[in-house]
Design a protein around this motif. Structure first.
Motif, PDB file in Angstrom:
ATOM      1  N   CYS A  39     -38.817  26.206  48.840  1.00 26.00           N
ATOM      2  CA  CYS A  39     -38.181  25.063  48.203  1.00 26.00           C
ATOM      3  C   CYS A  39     -36.773  25.034  48.784  1.00 26.00           C
ATOM      4  O   CYS A  39     -35.972  25.935  48.520  1.00 26.00           O
ATOM      5  CB  CYS A  39     -38.133  25.219  46.689  1.00 26.00           C
ATOM      6  SG  CYS A  39     -37.200  23.892  45.905  1.00 26.00           S
ATOM      7  N   PHE A  40     -36.467  24.041  49.591  1.00 21.57           N
ATOM      8  CA  PHE A  40     -35.197  24.023  50.314  1.00 21.57           C
ATOM      9  C   PHE A  40     -33.994  24.079  49.387  1.00 21.57           C
ATOM     10  O   PHE A  40     -32.973  24.634  49.738  1.00 21.57           O
ATOM     11  CB  PHE A  40     -35.115  22.799  51.230  1.00 21.57           C
ATOM     12  CG  PHE A  40     -36.083  22.874  52.376  1.00 21.57           C
ATOM     13  CD1 PHE A  40     -35.881  23.765  53.414  1.00 21.57           C
ATOM     14  CD2 PHE A  40     -37.200  22.064  52.401  1.00 21.57           C
ATOM     15  CE1 PHE A  40     -36.778  23.845  54.465  1.00 21.57           C
ATOM     16  CE2 PHE A  40     -38.103  22.139  53.448  1.00 21.57           C
ATOM     17  CZ  PHE A  40     -37.889  23.022  54.486  1.00 21.57           C
ATOM     18  N   GLU A  41     -34.114  23.517  48.186  1.00 21.74           N
ATOM     19  CA  GLU A  41     -32.995  23.501  47.257  1.00 21.74           C
ATOM     20  C   GLU A  41     -32.787  24.838  46.560  1.00 21.74           C
ATOM     21  O   GLU A  41     -31.725  25.087  46.011  1.00 21.74           O
ATOM     22  CB  GLU A  41     -33.192  22.419  46.183  1.00 21.74           C
ATOM     23  CG  GLU A  41     -33.134  21.002  46.694  1.00 21.74           C
ATOM     24  CD  GLU A  41     -34.472  20.523  47.252  1.00 21.74           C
ATOM     25  OE1 GLU A  41     -35.437  21.310  47.295  1.00 21.74           O
ATOM     26  OE2 GLU A  41     -34.548  19.359  47.664  1.00 21.74           O
ATOM     27  N   LEU A  42     -33.817  25.701  46.567  1.00 22.35           N
ATOM     28  CA  LEU A  42     -33.743  26.874  45.718  1.00 22.35           C
ATOM     29  C   LEU A  42     -33.971  28.199  46.448  1.00 22.35           C
ATOM     30  O   LEU A  42     -33.058  28.973  46.659  1.00 22.35           O
ATOM     31  CB  LEU A  42     -34.753  26.752  44.569  1.00 22.35           C
ATOM     32  CG  LEU A  42     -34.531  25.585  43.636  1.00 22.35           C
ATOM     33  CD1 LEU A  42     -35.668  25.483  42.629  1.00 22.35           C
ATOM     34  CD2 LEU A  42     -33.197  25.722  42.923  1.00 22.35           C
ATOM     35  N   ASP A  43     -35.220  28.501  46.776  1.00 24.43           N
ATOM     36  CA  ASP A  43     -35.562  29.847  47.215  1.00 24.43           C
ATOM     37  C   ASP A  43     -36.875  29.799  47.977  1.00 24.43           C
ATOM     38  O   ASP A  43     -37.380  28.733  48.302  1.00 24.43           O
ATOM     39  CB  ASP A  43     -35.678  30.761  45.988  1.00 24.43           C
ATOM     40  CG  ASP A  43     -35.352  32.217  46.281  1.00 24.43           C
ATOM     41  OD1 ASP A  43     -35.269  32.591  47.463  1.00 24.43           O
ATOM     42  OD2 ASP A  43     -35.196  32.985  45.320  1.00 24.43           O
ATOM     43  N   LEU A  68     -30.625  33.613  35.818  1.00 19.66           N
ATOM     44  CA  LEU A  68     -29.410  34.193  36.381  1.00 19.66           C
ATOM     45  C   LEU A  68     -28.292  33.155  36.439  1.00 19.66           C
ATOM     46  O   LEU A  68     -27.168  33.407  35.986  1.00 19.66           O
ATOM     47  CB  LEU A  68     -29.677  34.756  37.783  1.00 19.66           C
ATOM     48  CG  LEU A  68     -28.446  35.234  38.534  1.00 19.66           C
ATOM     49  CD1 LEU A  68     -27.872  36.494  37.893  1.00 19.66           C
ATOM     50  CD2 LEU A  68     -28.790  35.496  39.992  1.00 19.66           C
ATOM     51  N   LEU A  69     -28.605  31.982  36.975  1.00 20.67           N
ATOM     52  CA  LEU A  69     -27.586  30.932  37.078  1.00 20.67           C
ATOM     53  C   LEU A  69     -27.163  30.422  35.707  1.00 20.67           C
ATOM     54  O   LEU A  69     -25.992  30.104  35.494  1.00 20.67           O
ATOM     55  CB  LEU A  69     -28.094  29.777  37.948  1.00 20.67           C
ATOM     56  CG  LEU A  69     -28.328  30.119  39.424  1.00 20.67           C
ATOM     57  CD1 LEU A  69     -28.887  28.908  40.160  1.00 20.67           C
ATOM     58  CD2 LEU A  69     -27.070  30.637  40.090  1.00 20.67           C
ATOM     59  N   LYS A  70     -28.102  30.367  34.779  1.00 19.04           N
ATOM     60  CA  LYS A  70     -27.762  29.948  33.418  1.00 19.04           C
ATOM     61  C   LYS A  70     -26.752  30.914  32.806  1.00 19.04           C
ATOM     62  O   LYS A  70     -25.760  30.489  32.204  1.00 19.04           O
ATOM     63  CB  LYS A  70     -29.020  29.876  32.556  1.00 19.04           C
ATOM     64  CG  LYS A  70     -28.744  29.462  31.133  1.00 19.04           C
ATOM     65  CD  LYS A  70     -30.019  29.442  30.312  1.00 19.04           C
ATOM     66  CE  LYS A  70     -29.694  29.080  28.868  1.00 19.04           C
ATOM     67  NZ  LYS A  70     -30.888  29.134  28.033  1.00 19.04           N
ATOM     68  N   ALA A  71     -26.980  32.200  32.981  1.00 20.10           N
ATOM     69  CA  ALA A  71     -26.087  33.214  32.415  1.00 20.10           C
ATOM     70  C   ALA A  71     -24.708  33.178  33.056  1.00 20.10           C
ATOM     71  O   ALA A  71     -23.710  33.504  32.415  1.00 20.10           O
ATOM     72  CB  ALA A  71     -26.705  34.603  32.584  1.00 20.10           C
ATOM     73  N   PRO A 106     -19.909  26.989  44.998  1.00 13.84           N
ATOM     74  CA  PRO A 106     -20.501  25.701  45.371  1.00 13.84           C
ATOM     75  C   PRO A 106     -22.029  25.723  45.549  1.00 13.84           C
ATOM     76  O   PRO A 106     -22.712  24.852  45.019  1.00 13.84           O
ATOM     77  CB  PRO A 106     -19.805  25.341  46.680  1.00 13.84           C
ATOM     78  CG  PRO A 106     -18.522  26.107  46.649  1.00 13.84           C
ATOM     79  CD  PRO A 106     -18.814  27.368  45.894  1.00 13.84           C
ATOM     80  N   LEU A 107     -22.579  26.685  46.294  1.00 12.45           N
ATOM     81  CA  LEU A 107     -24.026  26.714  46.505  1.00 12.45           C
ATOM     82  C   LEU A 107     -24.783  27.029  45.216  1.00 12.45           C
ATOM     83  O   LEU A 107     -25.703  26.296  44.847  1.00 12.45           O
ATOM     84  CB  LEU A 107     -24.422  27.698  47.606  1.00 12.45           C
ATOM     85  CG  LEU A 107     -25.932  27.841  47.834  1.00 12.45           C
ATOM     86  CD1 LEU A 107     -26.561  26.509  48.206  1.00 12.45           C
ATOM     87  CD2 LEU A 107     -26.208  28.895  48.894  1.00 12.45           C
ATOM     88  N   PRO A 108     -24.413  28.085  44.480  1.00 11.91           N
ATOM     89  CA  PRO A 108     -25.111  28.313  43.209  1.00 11.91           C
ATOM     90  C   PRO A 108     -24.961  27.149  42.222  1.00 11.91           C
ATOM     91  O   PRO A 108     -25.899  26.844  41.488  1.00 11.91           O
ATOM     92  CB  PRO A 108     -24.457  29.588  42.659  1.00 11.91           C
ATOM     93  CG  PRO A 108     -23.891  30.272  43.851  1.00 11.91           C
ATOM     94  CD  PRO A 108     -23.503  29.171  44.787  1.00 11.91           C
TER      95      PRO A 108
END
Length: 92
Positions: A37-41, A65-68, A75-77
């Protein structure tokens, strides 16, 4: 990779749920499939189902992880978090 195909995932099974399908590119190599998924992983496995399961596990881990860390993202995360917020819904 030898060839590629685009598919969509409709769930992360069982939680969180997807509000919209996520496009995934499957790259088929000689003995390995990569689900991206190009946007994620990405995820990898010996077959399509394994690669998709690995990707789904990575997306779930990335979501929480990003929610926490949502108040301290670069910028990327932050871009990944924005995308995830648009397609993922938590369930009770």
């Amino acid at each position: 990779m030898a060839n590629a195909r685009t598919v969509f995932i409709y769930d992360l099974s069982p939680r969180p749920v997807l509000a919209a399908p996520i496009p995934i590119v499957l790259d088929f190599g000689d003995d390995l499939v990569t689900a991206r998924c190009f946007e994620l992983d990405f995820g990898v496995g010996p077959d399509e189902d394994s690669a998709l399961a690995d990707l789904k596990a990575s997306v779930i881990e990335l979501y929480f992880l990003l929610k926490a860390e949502s108040n301290r993202l670069g910028p990327l995360p932050q871009r990944q978090w924005n995308y995830l917020q648009s397609v993922v819904r938590e369930t009770l």
